[in-house]
Motif scaffolding. Sequence first.
Motif, PDB file in Angstrom:
ATOM      1  N   TRP A 279      34.755  52.878  13.632  1.00  0.00           N
ATOM      2  CA  TRP A 279      34.624  52.634  15.069  1.00  0.00           C
ATOM      3  C   TRP A 279      34.747  51.137  15.370  1.00  0.00           C
ATOM      4  CZ3 TRP A 279      30.878  49.808  17.668  1.00  0.00           C
ATOM      5  CH2 TRP A 279      30.912  49.896  19.043  1.00  0.00           C
TER       6      TRP A 279
ATOM      7  N   GLU B  63      37.635  49.499  17.661  1.00  0.00           N
ATOM      8  CA  GLU B  63      37.248  48.769  18.870  1.00  0.00           C
ATOM      9  C   GLU B  63      37.733  47.322  18.831  1.00  0.00           C
ATOM     10  OE1 GLU B  63      35.659  49.703  21.770  1.00  0.00           O
ATOM     11  OE2 GLU B  63      36.033  51.719  21.024  1.00  0.00           O
ATOM     12  N   LEU B  64      37.649  46.694  17.671  1.00  0.00           N
ATOM     13  CA  LEU B  64      38.078  45.309  17.536  1.00  0.00           C
ATOM     14  C   LEU B  64      39.574  45.165  17.819  1.00  0.00           C
ATOM     15  CD1 LEU B  64      37.478  42.342  16.679  1.00  0.00           C
ATOM     16  CD2 LEU B  64      38.138  43.053  14.375  1.00  0.00           C
TER      17      LEU B  64
ATOM     18  N   GLN C 290      41.715  47.413  19.172  1.00  0.00           N
ATOM     19  CA  GLN C 290      42.174  47.927  20.460  1.00  0.00           C
ATOM     20  C   GLN C 290      41.646  47.078  21.612  1.00  0.00           C
ATOM     21  OE1 GLN C 290      41.286  52.058  21.073  1.00  0.00           O
ATOM     22  NE2 GLN C 290      43.000  52.725  19.812  1.00  0.00           N
ATOM     23  N   GLY C 291      40.549  46.412  21.395  1.00  0.00           N
ATOM     24  CA  GLY C 291      39.897  45.669  22.465  1.00  0.00           C
ATOM     25  C   GLY C 291      40.343  44.227  22.607  1.00  0.00           C
ATOM     26  N   THR C 292      41.188  43.752  21.701  1.00  0.00           N
ATOM     27  CA  THR C 292      41.685  42.381  21.802  1.00  0.00           C
ATOM     28  C   THR C 292      43.201  42.414  21.961  1.00  0.00           C
ATOM     29  OG1 THR C 292      41.805  42.237  19.386  1.00  0.00           O
ATOM     30  CG2 THR C 292      39.830  41.369  20.438  1.00  0.00           C
TER      31      THR C 292
ATOM     32  N   GLN D  37      45.679  38.425  18.301  1.00  0.00           N
ATOM     33  CA  GLN D  37      45.603  38.819  16.894  1.00  0.00           C
ATOM     34  C   GLN D  37      46.703  38.139  16.081  1.00  0.00           C
ATOM     35  OE1 GLN D  37      45.563  43.113  16.704  1.00  0.00           O
ATOM     36  NE2 GLN D  37      44.151  43.214  18.423  1.00  0.00           N
TER      37      GLN D  37
ATOM     38  N   TRP E 272      46.836  46.321  13.942  1.00  0.00           N
ATOM     39  CA  TRP E 272      46.849  46.744  15.340  1.00  0.00           C
ATOM     40  C   TRP E 272      47.348  48.180  15.469  1.00  0.00           C
ATOM     41  CZ3 TRP E 272      51.333  47.628  18.392  1.00  0.00           C
ATOM     42  CH2 TRP E 272      51.092  47.793  19.750  1.00  0.00           C
TER      43      TRP E 272
ATOM     44  N   GLU F 191      43.239  56.533  16.418  1.00  0.00           N
ATOM     45  CA  GLU F 191      42.691  57.200  17.606  1.00  0.00           C
ATOM     46  C   GLU F 191      43.614  58.299  18.122  1.00  0.00           C
ATOM     47  OE1 GLU F 191      39.552  56.837  19.628  1.00  0.00           O
ATOM     48  OE2 GLU F 191      39.361  56.575  17.478  1.00  0.00           O
TER      49      GLU F 191
END
Length: 162
Positions: free
Chosen positions: A54, A58-59, A61-63, A68, A96, A103
Amino acid sequence: MIEFTPWDIVRNLLLAARWTVALSLVAFVGGALMGVLALMMRTSRVAAMRRVSWAYIELFQGTPLLMQLFLAFFGLSLLGVEVPPWLAAGAALTLWSGAFLAEIWRGCVEAIPKGQWEASASLALGYVQQMRHVVLPQALRIAIAPTVGFAVQIVKSTALTS
């Protein structure tokens, strides 16, 4: 003033396409391997594995992907690690795409009816056997369209690496 002939333009576009295809393949194949690993961890019965997966998802997908890529190339060199541009781009795109593919595929696995899981459990199949013999073959049919759609996104995202 520099004049470009049509052949110069076509030749340069073909050279660029070669690198786009190569980087896309590296990102998709590496991302698929990372995605399967993250998928297995995310659907695992072990809570620690679910949390690690998770956090990874989250890391990444969230940046933003551009951030990156910058961190993979410039951030590591600030720490004294010189990374070749190709390796930095390939690693960043792989991580990435792995997060997004995990997901996508998790949604496909969760779309399999609970009765299929219960039927495979009643046959005394372990988790990996359930996934391999019962769940993943069914989820594969569901996953084709979103996976192809994301593959297009990977090709488009290679433009950021320039």
